[in-house]
Design an enzyme around this catalytic site. Structure first.
Site, PDB file in Angstrom:
ATOM      1  N   PHE A  11       0.825  -1.210   0.000  1.00 38.72           N
ATOM      2  CA  PHE A  11       0.000   0.000   0.000  1.00 38.72           C
ATOM      3  C   PHE A  11       0.864   1.266   0.000  1.00 38.72           C
ATOM      4  O   PHE A  11       0.926   2.004  -0.995  1.00 38.72           O
ATOM      5  CB  PHE A  11      -0.947  -0.075   1.216  1.00 38.72           C
ATOM      6  CG  PHE A  11      -1.519   1.214   1.678  1.00 38.72           C
ATOM      7  CD1 PHE A  11      -2.126   2.103   0.787  1.00 38.72           C
ATOM      8  CD2 PHE A  11      -1.478   1.563   3.031  1.00 38.72           C
ATOM      9  CE1 PHE A  11      -2.663   3.310   1.241  1.00 38.72           C
ATOM     10  CE2 PHE A  11      -2.013   2.748   3.488  1.00 38.72           C
ATOM     11  CZ  PHE A  11      -2.596   3.638   2.591  1.00 38.72           C
ATOM     12  N   ALA A  75       7.237  -5.560   5.952  1.00 39.53           N
ATOM     13  CA  ALA A  75       7.089  -5.891   7.374  1.00 39.53           C
ATOM     14  C   ALA A  75       5.900  -6.809   7.585  1.00 39.53           C
ATOM     15  O   ALA A  75       5.025  -6.938   6.718  1.00 39.53           O
ATOM     16  CB  ALA A  75       6.867  -4.602   8.189  1.00 39.53           C
ATOM     17  N   ILE A  77       2.748  -6.493   9.326  1.00 38.72           N
ATOM     18  CA  ILE A  77       2.115  -5.222   9.693  1.00 38.72           C
ATOM     19  C   ILE A  77       0.916  -5.377  10.628  1.00 38.72           C
ATOM     20  O   ILE A  77       0.350  -4.380  11.056  1.00 38.72           O
ATOM     21  CB  ILE A  77       1.629  -4.434   8.447  1.00 38.72           C
ATOM     22  CG1 ILE A  77       0.464  -5.143   7.742  1.00 38.72           C
ATOM     23  CG2 ILE A  77       2.773  -4.186   7.482  1.00 38.72           C
ATOM     24  CD1 ILE A  77      -0.366  -4.198   6.890  1.00 38.72           C
ATOM     25  N   TYR A 141       3.967  -6.268  17.901  1.00 41.89           N
ATOM     26  CA  TYR A 141       4.291  -5.456  16.711  1.00 41.89           C
ATOM     27  C   TYR A 141       5.018  -4.170  17.104  1.00 41.89           C
ATOM     28  O   TYR A 141       6.012  -3.784  16.470  1.00 41.89           O
ATOM     29  CB  TYR A 141       2.990  -5.149  15.958  1.00 41.89           C
ATOM     30  CG  TYR A 141       3.104  -4.137  14.844  1.00 41.89           C
ATOM     31  CD1 TYR A 141       3.743  -4.454  13.647  1.00 41.89           C
ATOM     32  CD2 TYR A 141       2.555  -2.860  14.976  1.00 41.89           C
ATOM     33  CE1 TYR A 141       3.834  -3.521  12.616  1.00 41.89           C
ATOM     34  CE2 TYR A 141       2.643  -1.930  13.956  1.00 41.89           C
ATOM     35  CZ  TYR A 141       3.287  -2.260  12.780  1.00 41.89           C
ATOM     36  OH  TYR A 141       3.378  -1.330  11.773  1.00 41.89           O
ATOM     37  N   VAL A 185     -10.104   2.589   7.775  1.00 42.14           N
ATOM     38  CA  VAL A 185     -10.708   3.447   6.744  1.00 42.14           C
ATOM     39  C   VAL A 185     -11.003   2.606   5.504  1.00 42.14           C
ATOM     40  O   VAL A 185     -12.105   2.662   4.938  1.00 42.14           O
ATOM     41  CB  VAL A 185      -9.780   4.628   6.382  1.00 42.14           C
ATOM     42  CG1 VAL A 185     -10.332   5.402   5.192  1.00 42.14           C
ATOM     43  CG2 VAL A 185      -9.589   5.555   7.582  1.00 42.14           C
ATOM     44  N   PHE A 201     -15.097  -2.578  16.916  1.00 41.52           N
ATOM     45  CA  PHE A 201     -14.629  -3.344  18.078  1.00 41.52           C
ATOM     46  C   PHE A 201     -14.479  -2.379  19.252  1.00 41.52           C
ATOM     47  O   PHE A 201     -13.787  -1.374  19.150  1.00 41.52           O
ATOM     48  CB  PHE A 201     -13.304  -4.046  17.762  1.00 41.52           C
ATOM     49  CG  PHE A 201     -13.462  -5.078  16.672  1.00 41.52           C
ATOM     50  CD1 PHE A 201     -13.883  -6.363  16.984  1.00 41.52           C
ATOM     51  CD2 PHE A 201     -13.237  -4.757  15.337  1.00 41.52           C
ATOM     52  CE1 PHE A 201     -14.062  -7.323  15.991  1.00 41.52           C
ATOM     53  CE2 PHE A 201     -13.415  -5.699  14.335  1.00 41.52           C
ATOM     54  CZ  PHE A 201     -13.827  -6.984  14.662  1.00 41.52           C
TER      55      PHE A 201
HETATM   56  N1  LIG Z   1      -0.502   1.265   7.041  1.00 39.27           N
HETATM   57  C1  LIG Z   1      -0.282   1.870   8.195  1.00 39.27           C
HETATM   58  O1  LIG Z   1      -1.162   2.504   8.771  1.00 39.27           O
HETATM   59  C2  LIG Z   1       1.066   1.823   8.856  1.00 39.27           C
HETATM   60  C3  LIG Z   1       1.260   2.497  10.054  1.00 39.27           C
HETATM   61  C4  LIG Z   1       2.524   2.448  10.660  1.00 39.27           C
HETATM   62  C5  LIG Z   1       3.548   1.762  10.040  1.00 39.27           C
HETATM   63  N2  LIG Z   1       3.330   1.116   8.881  1.00 39.27           N
HETATM   64  C6  LIG Z   1       4.434   0.402   8.263  1.00 39.27           C
HETATM   65  O2  LIG Z   1       4.540   0.805   6.910  1.00 39.27           O
HETATM   66  C7  LIG Z   1       5.012  -0.291   6.129  1.00 39.27           C
HETATM   67  C8  LIG Z   1       4.113  -0.531   4.946  1.00 39.27           C
HETATM   68  O3  LIG Z   1       2.805  -0.867   5.414  1.00 39.27           O
HETATM   69  P1  LIG Z   1       1.567  -1.051   4.428  1.00 39.27           P
HETATM   70  O4  LIG Z   1       0.371  -0.613   5.163  1.00 39.27           O
HETATM   71  O5  LIG Z   1       1.897  -0.453   3.101  1.00 39.27           O
HETATM   72  O6  LIG Z   1       1.510  -2.625   4.334  1.00 39.27           O
HETATM   73  P2  LIG Z   1       1.371  -3.619   3.078  1.00 39.27           P
HETATM   74  O7  LIG Z   1       1.062  -4.970   3.614  1.00 39.27           O
HETATM   75  O8  LIG Z   1       0.458  -3.064   2.047  1.00 39.27           O
HETATM   76  O9  LIG Z   1       2.844  -3.593   2.499  1.00 39.27           O
HETATM   77  C9  LIG Z   1       3.875  -4.401   2.994  1.00 39.27           C
HETATM   78  C10 LIG Z   1       4.607  -4.973   1.801  1.00 39.27           C
HETATM   79  O10 LIG Z   1       5.704  -5.734   2.295  1.00 39.27           O
HETATM   80  C11 LIG Z   1       5.712  -6.997   1.660  1.00 39.27           C
HETATM   81  N3  LIG Z   1       6.275  -7.949   2.632  1.00 39.27           N
HETATM   82  C12 LIG Z   1       5.717  -8.379   3.788  1.00 39.27           C
HETATM   83  N4  LIG Z   1       6.536  -9.235   4.423  1.00 39.27           N
HETATM   84  C13 LIG Z   1       7.646  -9.330   3.649  1.00 39.27           C
HETATM   85  C14 LIG Z   1       8.862 -10.059   3.755  1.00 39.27           C
HETATM   86  N5  LIG Z   1       9.092 -10.880   4.804  1.00 39.27           N
HETATM   87  N6  LIG Z   1       9.782  -9.934   2.778  1.00 39.27           N
HETATM   88  C15 LIG Z   1       9.558  -9.127   1.710  1.00 39.27           C
HETATM   89  N7  LIG Z   1       8.425  -8.419   1.542  1.00 39.27           N
HETATM   90  C16 LIG Z   1       7.489  -8.527   2.497  1.00 39.27           C
HETATM   91  C17 LIG Z   1       4.271  -7.297   1.306  1.00 39.27           C
HETATM   92  O11 LIG Z   1       4.119  -8.220   0.239  1.00 39.27           O
HETATM   93  C18 LIG Z   1       3.756  -5.899   0.949  1.00 39.27           C
HETATM   94  O12 LIG Z   1       3.952  -5.602  -0.416  1.00 39.27           O
HETATM   95  C19 LIG Z   1       5.158  -1.455   7.088  1.00 39.27           C
HETATM   96  O13 LIG Z   1       6.490  -1.501   7.540  1.00 39.27           O
HETATM   97  C20 LIG Z   1       4.243  -1.106   8.232  1.00 39.27           C
HETATM   98  O14 LIG Z   1       4.627  -1.709   9.441  1.00 39.27           O
HETATM   99  C21 LIG Z   1       2.118   1.117   8.272  1.00 39.27           C
END
Ligand SMILES: NC(=O)c1ccc[n+]([C@@H]2O[C@H](COP(=O)([O-])OP(=O)(O)OC[C@H]3O[C@@H](n4cnc5c(N)ncnc54)[C@H](O)[C@@H]3O)[C@@H](O)[C@H]2O)c1
Length: 305
Positions: A11, A75, A77, A141, A185, A201
């Site tokens: 994302f 990550a 997530i 996490y 959202v 929830f």
């Molecule tokens: N979305 C949020 O609200 C939010 C908030 C705080 C932090 N983050 C952090 O932002 C980052 C991106 O989050 P997102 O919401 O876009 O999540 P997402 O799941 O859409 O994206 C994560 C991506 O990482 C890849 N991935 C997962 N595990 C993997 C692994 N072991 N090796 C290689 N690729 C891997 C997935 O295929 C995916 O494309 C993450 O590190 C998440 O912890 C997100």
């Protein structure tokens, strides 16, 4: 600039990827596609379908691509999965990040990591919460992200690295998985677009700092140019929005008046969250610029387009 984006098919990573492609940078992506979508990575970008837990593969890719910056977004997530599978969470978020640190050092690459502000601080802390607050995370996490931050900061002190962790609020926007279990959202937008009833929830008064994805992407780009000494920065709006308010905003965007069902609060949840991003304003010149109502309207429009 030569860059690698881990999680670039996800994302937030794919929005960052789009901006970097526009900027004409030489980009490659490391993503195991566990939740990412290959079609988000254009043909001009090299996609390495690799797991960040694979130290050898990560080292080989970084050695051959020789990036100046690694945007690290791959990550585990899910807060809920981290509670049920803490070892898997730590393996991906801690050891996966360490694999990148070890790979980045020989080529002098800086790592800009997506950490969490939302899951970092826990309850009973000042609102909005500054980075100086000692974390009291409610879920594995938050611990794994905090631990990864610590390894990045240690690499700065021990080996002269220049890594930065961005503690993101709850990012939202187009492309977030509306069928997933994270991203309220996106879930509300998806359900309301299908005419279905959302579940809240707990009582729905719990608040989070929701920050629009385009604003988050600007923070990553600003951090890549940053030459100062701070290594951990909050990225949020400074304001907590309740789940009830979010549902109202989604209804307003959709022109509906759907009410929610309620279910018990989930393990690993905390009550309130809002991030003080004053440090990011001073150090990166970053502010969020998209209101919740604007961001939700854009998200809903793109989902239903
Ligand atoms: N979305 C949020 O609200 C939010 C908030 C705080 C932090 N983050 C952090 O932002 C980052 C991106 O989050 P997102 O919401 O876009 O999540 P997402 O799941 O859409 O994206 C994560 C991506 O990482 C890849 N991935 C997962 N595990 C993997 C692994 N072991 N090796 C290689 N690729 C891997 C997935 O295929 C995916 O494309 C993450 O590190 C998440 O912890 C997100």
């Amino acid at each position: 600039m030569r860059v690698i984006i881990t999680g670039g098919a996800g994302f937030i990573g794919s929005h960052l990827l789009d901006r970097l492609v526009e900027g004409g940078h030489r980009i490659s992506v490391i993503d195991n596609l566990s939740s990412g979508d290959k079609s988000r990575v254009p043909d001009t970008v090299t996609l390495h379908q690799v797991d960040i837990r694979d130290a050898g593969a990560v080292a080989d890719i970084v050695a051959s691509e020789r990036p100046e910056v690694i945007f690290h977004l791959a990550a585990q997530i899910s807060v809920r999965h981290s509670v049920s599978e803490p070892l898997m969470d730590a393996h991906t978020n801690v050891l996966g990040t360490m694999n990148l640190i070890e790979a980045a050092r020989p080529v002098g690459a800086r790592i800009i990591m997506a950490s969490t502000g939302g899951a970092m601080y826990g309850d009973g802390v000042p609102m909005p919460t500054p980075e100086t607050q000692i974390p009291k995370t409610q879920a594995p996490y938050g611990i794994s992200k905090y631990c990864a931050e610590q390894y990045l900061s240690l690499d700065n002190r021990l080996h002269g690295g220049a890594h930065v962790s961005l503690r993101l609020g709850n990012a939202f926007g187009p492309r977030q998985d509306p069928h997933g279990e994270a991203g309220v959202v996106a879930i509300f937008c998806g359900l309301i677009a299908r005419g279905q009833t959302p579940t809240i929830f707990g009582d729905g008064t719990q608040t989070r700092d929701y920050v629009y994805v385009a604003d988050v992407v600007r923070a990553f780009l600003a951090a890549a140019q940053y030459t100062g000494n701070e290594s951990v920065l909050n990225i949020g709006t400074g304001r907590g929005t309740s789940v009830r308010e979010l549902l109202e905003a989604v209804n307003a965007a959709a022109g509906t008046a759907i009410t929610a069902e309620h279910a018990p609060a989930r393990a690993g949840e905390w009550k309130h969250g809002a991030l003080d991003s004053g440090l990011a304003a001073r150090e990166l010149g970053w502010h969020s610029s998209t209101s919740i109502a604007e961001g939700i309207a854009l998200t809903y429009q793109q989902l239903t387009a």
